[in-house]
Design an enzyme around this catalytic site. Structure first.
Site, PDB file in Angstrom:
ATOM      1  N   GLY A  47       1.714   3.032  -2.285  1.00 57.20           N
ATOM      2  CA  GLY A  47       2.826   2.875  -3.431  1.00 57.20           C
ATOM      3  C   GLY A  47       4.069   2.187  -3.341  1.00 57.20           C
ATOM      4  O   GLY A  47       4.888   2.608  -4.072  1.00 57.20           O
ATOM      5  N   GLU A  96     -11.720   4.145  -5.535  1.00 54.76           N
ATOM      6  CA  GLU A  96     -10.881   5.227  -6.460  1.00 54.76           C
ATOM      7  C   GLU A  96     -11.182   4.856  -7.871  1.00 54.76           C
ATOM      8  O   GLU A  96     -11.290   3.771  -8.111  1.00 54.76           O
ATOM      9  CB  GLU A  96      -9.538   4.841  -5.965  1.00 54.76           C
ATOM     10  CG  GLU A  96      -9.000   4.904  -4.422  1.00 54.76           C
ATOM     11  CD  GLU A  96      -7.632   4.607  -4.319  1.00 54.76           C
ATOM     12  OE1 GLU A  96      -6.819   4.428  -5.262  1.00 54.76           O
ATOM     13  OE2 GLU A  96      -7.417   4.603  -3.103  1.00 54.76           O
ATOM     14  N   SER A 114       0.764  -1.042   0.082  1.00 52.89           N
ATOM     15  CA  SER A 114      -0.085   0.052   0.091  1.00 52.89           C
ATOM     16  C   SER A 114       1.035   1.146  -0.156  1.00 52.89           C
ATOM     17  O   SER A 114       1.999   1.046   0.111  1.00 52.89           O
ATOM     18  CB  SER A 114      -0.968   0.052   1.117  1.00 52.89           C
ATOM     19  OG  SER A 114      -0.309  -0.471   2.324  1.00 52.89           O
ATOM     20  N   ARG A 161       3.565  11.401   7.383  1.00 50.03           N
ATOM     21  CA  ARG A 161       2.513  12.253   7.389  1.00 50.03           C
ATOM     22  C   ARG A 161       2.224  12.691   8.892  1.00 50.03           C
ATOM     23  O   ARG A 161       2.089  11.750   9.709  1.00 50.03           O
ATOM     24  CB  ARG A 161       1.137  11.995   6.939  1.00 50.03           C
ATOM     25  CG  ARG A 161      -0.009  12.958   6.644  1.00 50.03           C
ATOM     26  CD  ARG A 161      -0.887  12.218   5.787  1.00 50.03           C
ATOM     27  NE  ARG A 161      -1.438  11.060   5.849  1.00 50.03           N
ATOM     28  CZ  ARG A 161      -2.173  10.138   5.115  1.00 50.03           C
ATOM     29  NH1 ARG A 161      -1.965  10.320   3.769  1.00 50.03           N
ATOM     30  NH2 ARG A 161      -2.533   9.034   5.667  1.00 50.03           N
ATOM     31  N   GLU A 174      -9.142   1.082  -7.475  1.00 49.30           N
ATOM     32  CA  GLU A 174      -9.038  -0.004  -6.341  1.00 49.30           C
ATOM     33  C   GLU A 174      -9.981   0.664  -5.120  1.00 49.30           C
ATOM     34  O   GLU A 174     -10.511   1.604  -5.350  1.00 49.30           O
ATOM     35  CB  GLU A 174      -7.775   0.044  -5.718  1.00 49.30           C
ATOM     36  CG  GLU A 174      -6.938   1.177  -5.262  1.00 49.30           C
ATOM     37  CD  GLU A 174      -5.942   1.174  -4.269  1.00 49.30           C
ATOM     38  OE1 GLU A 174      -5.438  -0.096  -3.977  1.00 49.30           O
ATOM     39  OE2 GLU A 174      -5.527   2.001  -3.820  1.00 49.30           O
ATOM     40  N   ASP A 179      -7.793   7.913   3.169  1.00 53.25           N
ATOM     41  CA  ASP A 179      -6.841   9.049   3.844  1.00 53.25           C
ATOM     42  C   ASP A 179      -7.359  10.260   2.946  1.00 53.25           C
ATOM     43  O   ASP A 179      -7.262  11.554   3.415  1.00 53.25           O
ATOM     44  CB  ASP A 179      -5.305   8.972   3.630  1.00 53.25           C
ATOM     45  CG  ASP A 179      -4.842   8.291   2.277  1.00 53.25           C
ATOM     46  OD1 ASP A 179      -5.685   8.310   1.340  1.00 53.25           O
ATOM     47  OD2 ASP A 179      -3.598   8.055   2.317  1.00 53.25           O
ATOM     48  N   THR A 180      -7.663  10.455   1.697  1.00 53.78           N
ATOM     49  CA  THR A 180      -8.132  11.679   0.918  1.00 53.78           C
ATOM     50  C   THR A 180      -9.427  12.056   1.549  1.00 53.78           C
ATOM     51  O   THR A 180      -9.685  13.217   1.396  1.00 53.78           O
ATOM     52  CB  THR A 180      -8.301  11.209  -0.356  1.00 53.78           C
ATOM     53  OG1 THR A 180      -9.550  10.459  -0.769  1.00 53.78           O
ATOM     54  CG2 THR A 180      -6.896  10.602  -1.179  1.00 53.78           C
TER      55      THR A 180
END
Ligand SMILES: Nc1ncnc2c1ncn2[C@@H]1O[C@H](COP(=O)(O)OP(=O)(O)O)[C@@H](O)[C@H]1O
Ligand SMILES: [Mg+2]
Length: 388
Positions: free
Chosen positions: A152, A258, A150, A356, A270, A277-278
């Site tokens: 990336g 997504e 996950s 983050r 996906e 998170d977005t």
């Protein structure tokens, strides 16, 4: 009505979920691999275990005997969830949803083959040679991803044949668990990408949030905004696909579905069977309920009558740049002083490059041009500096 929830994963998304649960008197045990994780700071209790270890999971589930198990991340021994369901514990949204989405193959085959959704053309490969053959079939450029990863991790774009070997090695290194297999997808030249937050309910209709636009870099989102500019036709297409895939996975809760938007229509990419998170943009007060409140209500079978877009908003991430086990912040007064702006600092005990650590949140009246709101959120996030 007081339920016990075991939350598997205790990051910033989990923290907001716990706060939503505390507000209506629920009990939450937060679990993660390290002490002092964000959600642990606000939960009723916590456990530190390796969540990929099935025996360790069994131990804490037996100890707490929860009504609900709520996964916050993918890296969990999710195979155990089927047994927990048999024991009468509600796995959120379902053991099937958690298992299918932790492996890209399961969810992609379900979407593309079983449900017939439009996706990028794709193949699988278990070796460098198979990857070369698969790349020849889907065409260059294409994107290679480990089946289990996950954010990336292990993901790269092949732009010429010389990249194939490198992409294979990178994917193997970035792979979680013991599966050495990758998916290779044709590169979709999208105009934009969106998350469609979709809420399935136990005894009430499925609801959709206004689409969220986002921009990705290094596998993580940088800014997200709501509402994204999407045509009615594309929204209808995305909603239809989201309804089909969430129905097939089963259970009640929020899903972050997504999509890529292209000139040829909408592509399913996906999904997360949990807050996305977005979707932190909803912390800017863009909706009558934020994504964490929606997840909680759906889980508890509390009817959600409607989801209303109340404001336009944007979020921009606040990232660390250095390793530290005592990160400190400056610029907090500056961001606090901005109008129509809010922020979260997650309270993570350590920092590392690109971790983050917080998020800036900006909102304005519905109809305000969204680009300007995104720019304000970026500028606000940039005011906060993290020091080692
Ligand atoms: N086939 C593709 N074509 C173009 N861009 C892609 C493709 N697959 C992934 N991406 C880009 O990479 C990002 C991360 O990929 P994704 O499949 O969502 O993996 P993760 O599970 O790490 O989020 C996407 O949001 C998108 O920006
Ligand atoms: Mg993604």
């Amino acid at each position: 009505m007081q339920k016990k929830i075991v939350l598997l994963g205790s990051g910033e998304l989990g923290k907001e979920f716990v706060i939503a649960a505390q507000r209506i008197g629920q009990t939450v045990i937060a679990v993660d691999s390290y002490a002092g994780a964000p959600a642990m700071q606000v939960a009723d209790g916590f456990e530190v275990i390796n969540m990929l270890d099935g025996a360790a999971l069994d131990t804490i589930v037996a100890k707490h005997n929860p009504d609900f198990i709520v996964p916050e991340i993918e890296a969990i021994r999710t195979e155990r969830f089927y047994d927990y369901e048999k024991q009468g514990i509600k796995v959120v949204p379902s053991a099937k949803a958690a298992n299918f989405t932790m492996n890209r193959k399961a969810i992609r085959d379900l979407a593309a083959k079983d449900l017939g959704l439009r996706t990028a053309n794709y193949r699988y490969a278990t070796s460098g040679e198979e990857l070369a053959k698969a790349v020849a079939e889907v065409g260059i450029p294409c994107v290679v991803k480990p089946l289990m990863s996950s954010s990336g991790k292990g993901q790269s774009t092949i732009k010429s044949e010389e990249d194939i070997e490198k992409a294979w090695k990178y994917a193997v290194e970035g792979s979680r668990g013991d599966v050495v297999e990758v998916i290779v997808e044709a590169f979709v030249k999208f105009n934009s990408e969106i998350t469609l937050l979709t809420v399935t309910q136990n005894n009430n209709p499925t609801l959709f949030c206004a689409p969220i636009g986002h921009r990705q870099e290094r596998g993580d989102y940088q800014e997200s905004w709501q509402p994204a500019n999407v045509t009615d036709k594309d929204i209808a297409e995305a909603q239809d696909m989201a309804r089909k895939v969430t129905e097939a996975l089963g259970g009640a809760g929020i899903f972050g579905v997504e999509f890529f938007l292209t000139d040829e229509g909408v592509y399913f990419s996906e999904l997360s069977p949990r807050p996305h998170d977005t979707g932190m943009v909803t912390l800017a007060g863009t909706q009558n309920f934020n994504e964490f409140e929606l997840h909680l209500r759906a889980i508890l079978s509390l009817p959600i009558a409607e989801i209303i877009l109340e404001k336009a908003g944007a979020s921009a991430v606040i990232l660390a740049s250095e390793n530290s086990d005592n990160p400190t912040f400056t610029g907090v007064e500056a961001i606090a002083a901005l109008p129509k702006t809010d922020f979260r600092l997650f309270g993570k005990p350590t920092s590392r490059p690109y971790r983050r650590m917080g998020v800036a949140l900006v909102s304005d009246a519905v109809g305000t041009p969204i680009e300007g709101i995104v720019e304000k959120a970026k500028a606000a996030a940039a005011l906060v500096k993290i020091h080692a």
